[in-house]
Write an enzyme that holds these catalytic residues in place. Sequence first.
Site, PDB file in Angstrom:
ATOM      1  N   ASP A   8      -6.821 -10.237  23.692  1.00 49.08           N
ATOM      2  CA  ASP A   8      -8.161  -9.691  23.432  1.00 49.08           C
ATOM      3  C   ASP A   8      -8.888  -9.750  24.652  1.00 49.08           C
ATOM      4  O   ASP A   8      -9.201 -10.852  25.007  1.00 49.08           O
ATOM      5  CB  ASP A   8      -8.691 -10.330  22.196  1.00 49.08           C
ATOM      6  CG  ASP A   8     -10.119  -9.533  21.706  1.00 49.08           C
ATOM      7  OD1 ASP A   8     -10.320  -8.668  21.996  1.00 49.08           O
ATOM      8  OD2 ASP A   8     -10.659 -10.186  20.832  1.00 49.08           O
ATOM      9  N   ASP A  48      -9.364  -2.645  23.757  1.00 49.17           N
ATOM     10  CA  ASP A  48      -9.275  -3.923  24.672  1.00 49.17           C
ATOM     11  C   ASP A  48      -8.561  -4.899  23.865  1.00 49.17           C
ATOM     12  O   ASP A  48      -8.942  -6.146  23.973  1.00 49.17           O
ATOM     13  CB  ASP A  48     -10.740  -4.377  24.961  1.00 49.17           C
ATOM     14  CG  ASP A  48     -11.497  -4.891  23.852  1.00 49.17           C
ATOM     15  OD1 ASP A  48     -11.404  -4.042  22.516  1.00 49.17           O
ATOM     16  OD2 ASP A  48     -12.388  -5.854  23.761  1.00 49.17           O
ATOM     17  N   GLU A  49      -7.745  -4.720  22.888  1.00 50.68           N
ATOM     18  CA  GLU A  49      -7.102  -5.705  22.066  1.00 50.68           C
ATOM     19  C   GLU A  49      -5.812  -5.007  21.597  1.00 50.68           C
ATOM     20  O   GLU A  49      -5.613  -3.973  21.189  1.00 50.68           O
ATOM     21  CB  GLU A  49      -8.004  -5.904  20.731  1.00 50.68           C
ATOM     22  CG  GLU A  49      -7.649  -6.817  19.681  1.00 50.68           C
ATOM     23  CD  GLU A  49      -8.478  -6.818  18.607  1.00 50.68           C
ATOM     24  OE1 GLU A  49      -9.569  -6.148  18.519  1.00 50.68           O
ATOM     25  OE2 GLU A  49      -8.183  -7.511  17.767  1.00 50.68           O
TER      26      GLU A  49
END
Lengths: 368, 407
Positions: free
Chosen positions: B13, B107-108
């Site tokens: 993350d 983003d994860e």
Amino acid sequence: MKFTTDRETLLSAVQLVTGVVERRQTLPVLGNLLVIVDDEGVSLTGTDLEVELVARVTEGVQVERTGEATIPARKLADIWRSLPENAQVAVEAEGDRAIVRSGRSRFSLATLPVADFPRVESAPGDIEFSIAQLDLRRLLDQTGFSMAQQDVRYFLNGLLLEVSSEHIRTVATDGHRLAMCTLNKGVAGADRVQVIVPRKGVVELGRLLRDGDDPVYITLGKNHLRASQGGYTLTTKLVDGRFPEYDKVIPADSQNALIGDREELKQAFYRASILSNEKYRGVRLSLEREQITIQANNPEQEEAEEIVAVEYNGSPMEIGFNVSYLQDVLNVLDTETVRLSINDANSSALIEGPGADDSVYVVMPMRL
Amino acid sequence: MHDVWPRIIAHADMDAFYAAVEQMDDPGLRGRPILVGPRSQRGVVLTASYEARPFGVGSAMPMSEARRRCPEALIVPPRFARYQELSEIIMAVFADFSPDVQALSLDEAFLDMSGASHLFGPPSSMGRRIKDAVYAATGGLHVSVGLSGTKYVAKVASAHAKPDGLVVVAPRDACAWLAPMSISRLWGAGPKTQQRLSGLGLETIGDVAAADRTWLHRELGQVGLHFHDLAHARDPRPVSGHRSAKSIGSERTLSADVAGRKDIEMHLRRSADRVARRLRRKHYQAQGVRIKLKTSRFKSLTRQRRLSEPSDVADTLYHATHPLLDELLPFGPFRLVGLAAFDLSRREGPEQPELFDDERRSRDLEKAIDGLLERFGDDTVFRAADLVRDRTLGRQGPSLDFLDDSN
């Protein structure tokens, strides 16, 4: 065309010929059987363009009108099989329909033009010979399981049949293991002729063979193999390719050989295999004086260990195998004991059944 | 002691992603509290930098409230195209570590790292390598990584030591590790559910784990069983990637159409070389091969097949295309020729050597060439046939290598 017969007379012919028909076809007519009625009887033909099987039945068939038609294979086979035992059946072609009548049952099936039905051309053969059905059956059974399936190396997706003046031999390999069976009855005049019979041809040929001394007649052509037995004629295309030089990968007999009870080892391998990795099927063998330890484990960290007493006087060693390859060999061998000859953990192992010298098996170890 | 984990799952993350990107791209913003979001009073904060967070500012807070709490914060309007661009770089890094990547947002992502110990070492070093690779590829962004045996624990772990965190929780320790945590860390427990849990006297995850399963079921219904499983670190859900690399391909639009089998095969051969090299570099194997041909009338045709065993050998991929080409050849001439490998898995597990030398020899040769290309550059070694092709067909259009993660 019109004929009558009873269910049992044509049952196995309808079923065997339908067996050749693929479930999905590139041409609609390949889903049909070609039925030819002449003065003497009925011929049924099924084909997938690679393998063609013709069944000819003359006894027990009453011909009323000669002629030809193509009838949907699977539907005809399903109807035929599910009719009552010993039922009388009449089959008749009328226009674009085929009518099957039996007792108070009546079926009207759609036919396709006979002219569209492709036949495998019957080129003359180069070599002809006959072999007892049980001999050919053994040649196929002892080796067929090692054929590759849909391998990129298409020439492995079949069985090598080698005919010489000394022997008739079959060899199959999938690139990891190899099986070879040799019948020491040669064919006069044959100069080590090699053909590759495709997988499907091998399977269908196996279905035709009975366990007896009755002969099956084989014709080898340039592109075809033909086998005739009873009223059946199977024609299969041959795989156009070069089979690997199998004799180069059969290892020389090693001093490091163990001899064990086949049934006992088979059971132990089966139990160990339950906890082997389902994908890779690896087992580890530890050879020690007079005993072998079989170990398997899986991603869940479950473990199996089997210890089997064997005759072994070689140096202690560890070697890994795909357990399925070992099981396949132990299943087809019919000897009391089995002999496993190993040079080292990276070289192919040789497996034989002492007393059954016709068959040889080679298995490549696995690096665990 | 490192015990063997049945599954290794990483959750990665990015730390304050949008804010970190802005601070990276504009040195003037570094070290200062910033809020990424629209300047209007009615908007909400998308991301607050770590410098702003001590003021009690967080994502989804109304911008007006955030400005009241942290008046000195700079407001930076979002640049989504830039975030998307960096996201693609980050996801490509993840794909280098695992064929099974499940992206949860820009983003994860979850990465299934099972069976990769021989490539990346134990879980802690896997996490370290993912962090370093993301930092290097993005030019300075930090990612927090959690590793455990289940998706749930991995996700809790990645949040546990933010920013720039790396937390490894061995599966057998997971239950005890979760126990002291607040029930707000239970996956799927929103404010309302948390109130209900508190009302039942359950304040920590350990309380939930210790509670009677049938009682939880009676009080909370199905979700009670779900929480009980999570509290015991039981979470069998696999990493199911929409974004994992489904295929690796190489295709090329030609300067002159081709129709002859030999000419098409030359291009397929070249594509196979490129694809196999990329498979090997990523430690992947493919069990499917697909060819794509575009006719001179711009109609795309594909044919595919499965291999009997996974392979990363160009020779094997190439030979597998022969029957596929047979089917498409009548539709030529073609303006584009491509080959893709799909059904990717990691090269792992025991090795089953070949009885015959061919495949091993091809692989050894190809690997030796990999080494030459790496040392001396891309055009140092090529097939003799390519020399002929370049003479007969003139200059080629650019080749397009792709990593298909579209479905």
